[in-house]
Write an enzyme that holds these catalytic residues in place. Structure first.
Site, PDB file in Angstrom:
ATOM      1  N   ARG A  35       0.841  -1.204   0.000  1.00 35.47           N
ATOM      2  CA  ARG A  35       0.000   0.000   0.000  1.00 35.47           C
ATOM      3  C   ARG A  35       0.875   1.252   0.000  1.00 35.47           C
ATOM      4  NH1 ARG A  35      -5.502  -0.541   2.087  1.00 35.47           N
ATOM      5  NH2 ARG A  35      -5.675  -2.591   3.028  1.00 35.47           N
ATOM      6  N   HIS A 441     -14.998   7.121  42.663  1.00 33.69           N
ATOM      7  CA  HIS A 441     -16.381   7.549  42.473  1.00 33.69           C
ATOM      8  C   HIS A 441     -16.383   9.000  42.018  1.00 33.69           C
ATOM      9  CE1 HIS A 441     -20.672   7.906  43.130  1.00 33.69           C
ATOM     10  NE2 HIS A 441     -20.434   9.050  43.760  1.00 33.69           N
TER      11      HIS A 441
END
Ligand code: NAI
Length: 462
Positions: A35, A441
């Site tokens: 590629r 938390h």
């Protein structure tokens, strides 16, 4: 003629990672890529560009559905498709040039062109033949087409064509409710297309935990995707810029036709080994076209190894990367290892879906004595604040030893959350180990801890 310790064929996630690791381990290394840019399918026409479109279309969805609720008023953005495609191209460019930089930094030579192996120890690219003590084939995979369906990449497209459509279609028919079909189907649904997914089996995402399959299909249906399950596609007929998809329902053999502006064929991929000359070399192959390898990625021909989509196992970039590193270590005389029992799978829809280890069905089938710990994102404060409370975390653990056997997550950032379970599984952890680990938390990962708690005395927030 140049001479190397290792020549890697293919620069996808398997190949480029392998080449870099070889060089890091002191081996003179080259990587052959035909590629224009490095990175293979994943970076050029797969994982990376699809994530750019998933991200952009998700932002649009948020603007249309959730901004006003948060007091963000005003007109929703309109889609400038050309700009979205150039954002996608820039994302690809930034990633592929990143690999070029890493090759230079690690002194990996990029041999440009398509490789063949005229004999063990030699790699031919164009007119040049290079010597290599070791050859690693990382040639990847290509789209597996269906009989009666011709992909023209204009009206009938594979994932490659679906990433560069001329315009957003009014109606897209997706053949196959696997990873590609659902990720790209959701992109075009969010961008305004009508999307119908036709699937051969009676459930979406084959092989996934059944509870997740059901929940996932419900959520996608809520988002407007239409599903026709249990349907075998017979053929696709194109006329100008339109197509007709014919399918038969498996339950009664009745034939149906669906019109489409674009048909996306997403029915799987197959190994790509064309032009390598494996037949003449006598490299043993598996029945389904994969290169046969032993437990150390060695093929039947001495000095030739193979990894990634070209061999057996899930066709996942990260599985290929792991094999790339491990085979490099093996070639360098170390003990390369891949734990195939802990390879996560992720679908990057919204919500995301992620899994690792066994499904509940697999445990049942194996007659394992297991327990299930489940926690809904409804009980997660952060998810509620972010309009992301759909889905759950499900942890499967051995009933006697509490050892984690698998995890299945559908919900926000599932593809990231799964990794704490992967690490736990690598360390042979019990669900209680996760449950006793302090989780910050308010985070989505508290839901993982709660599911682990649910394997024991029970979660706090449900
Ligand atoms: P897949 O194997 O995930 O799904 C193909 C689906 O097509 C299956 O559900 C199958 O039952 C269905 N199908 C097959 N023949 C059919 C027919 N005649 N009519 C209707 N349905 C039919 O394959 P997919 O989505 O094309 O992906 C290819 C590979 O790429 C997979 O191995 C996948 O894991 C990988 N991939 C992974 C991604 C990720 O990890 N997020 C993203 C994209 C691809």
């Amino acid at each position: 003629m140049s001479s190397y310790d290792v020549i890697v064929i293919g620069s996808g996630p398997g190949g480029y990672v392998c080449a870099i690791r070889c060089a890091q381990l002191g081996l003179k290394t080259a990587c052959v890529e035909g590629r224009e840019t490095l990175g293979g399918t994943c970076l050029n026409v797969g994982c990376i560009p699809s994530k750019a479109l998933l991200h952009a279309s998700h932002q649009l969805h948020e603007a249309e559905h959730n901004f006003a609720k948060m007091g963000l008023k005003g007109k929703s953005p309109s889609v400038d498709w050309k700009q979205m495609l150039s954002y996608k191209e820039e994302t690809i460019g930034a990633n592929t040039s990143g690999i070029e930089f890493l090759f230079k930094k690690n002194k990996v030579d990029w041999i440009k062109g398509w490789a063949s192996i005229p004999e063990a120890g030699k790699v031919k690219v164009g007119d040049e033949v290079h010597e290599a003590k070791n050859i690693v084939i990382a040639s990847g995979s290509e789209v597996a087409t269906l009989p009666g369906v011709e992909i023209d990449e204009k009206v009938v497209v594979s994932s490659t064509g679906a990433l560069e459509l001329g315009k957003i279609p009014n109606k897209m028919v997706v053949i196959g409710a696997g990873v590609i079909g659902l990720e790209l189907g959701s992109v075009y649904k969010r961008l305004g297309a009508e999307v119908k997914v036709i699937e051969f089996l009676d459930a979406i995402t084959p092989g996934m935990d059944k509870e997740v399959q059901r929940n996932f299909q419900k959520l996608l249906t809520k988002q407007g995707l239409e599903f026709q399950l249990g349907a075998a596609v017979q053929g696709v007929e194109t006329k100008g810029s339109k197509a007709k998809v014919t399918y038969k329902l498996r339950k009664d053999d009745s034939e149906h036709v669906e019109d489409a502006d674009i048909v996306l064929v997403a029915t799987g991929r197959k190994p790509f080994t064309d032009g390598l000359g494996l037949d003449a070399l006598g490299v043993a192959m598996e029945d389904r076209g994969q290169i046969k390898t032993d437990g150390h990625w060695a093929t039947s021909v001495k000095g030739i190894y193979a990894i990634g989509d070209a061999i057996t196992g899930p066709m996942l970039a990260h599985k290929a990367e792991d094999e790339g590193m491990a085979v490099a270590e093996t070639i360098a005389g170390q003990k390369g290892h891949v734990n195939y029992g802990v390879i996560p799978g992720v679908i990057y829809t919204h919500p995301e879906v992620a899994n690792v280890g066994a499904t509940e069905e697999e445990l049942k089938e194996a007659g394992r004595n297991y327990k299930v710990g489940k926690f809904s994102f409804m009980g997660n404060g952060r998810a509620k604040a972010n309009f992301a409370a759909d889905g759950f975390v499900k942890i499967l653990a051995d009933k006697d030893t509490d050892r984690i056997l698998g995890a299945h997550i559908i919900g926000p950032m599932a593809g990231d959350l799964i990794h704490e379970v992967c690490v736990a599984m690598e360390f042979g952890a019990a669900a209680e180990d996760l449950a006793r680990t302090c989780h910050a938390h308010p985070t989505y990962s508290e839901a993982v801890r709660e599911a682990a708690l649910a394997c024991g005395d029970g979660p706090i927030h449900s």
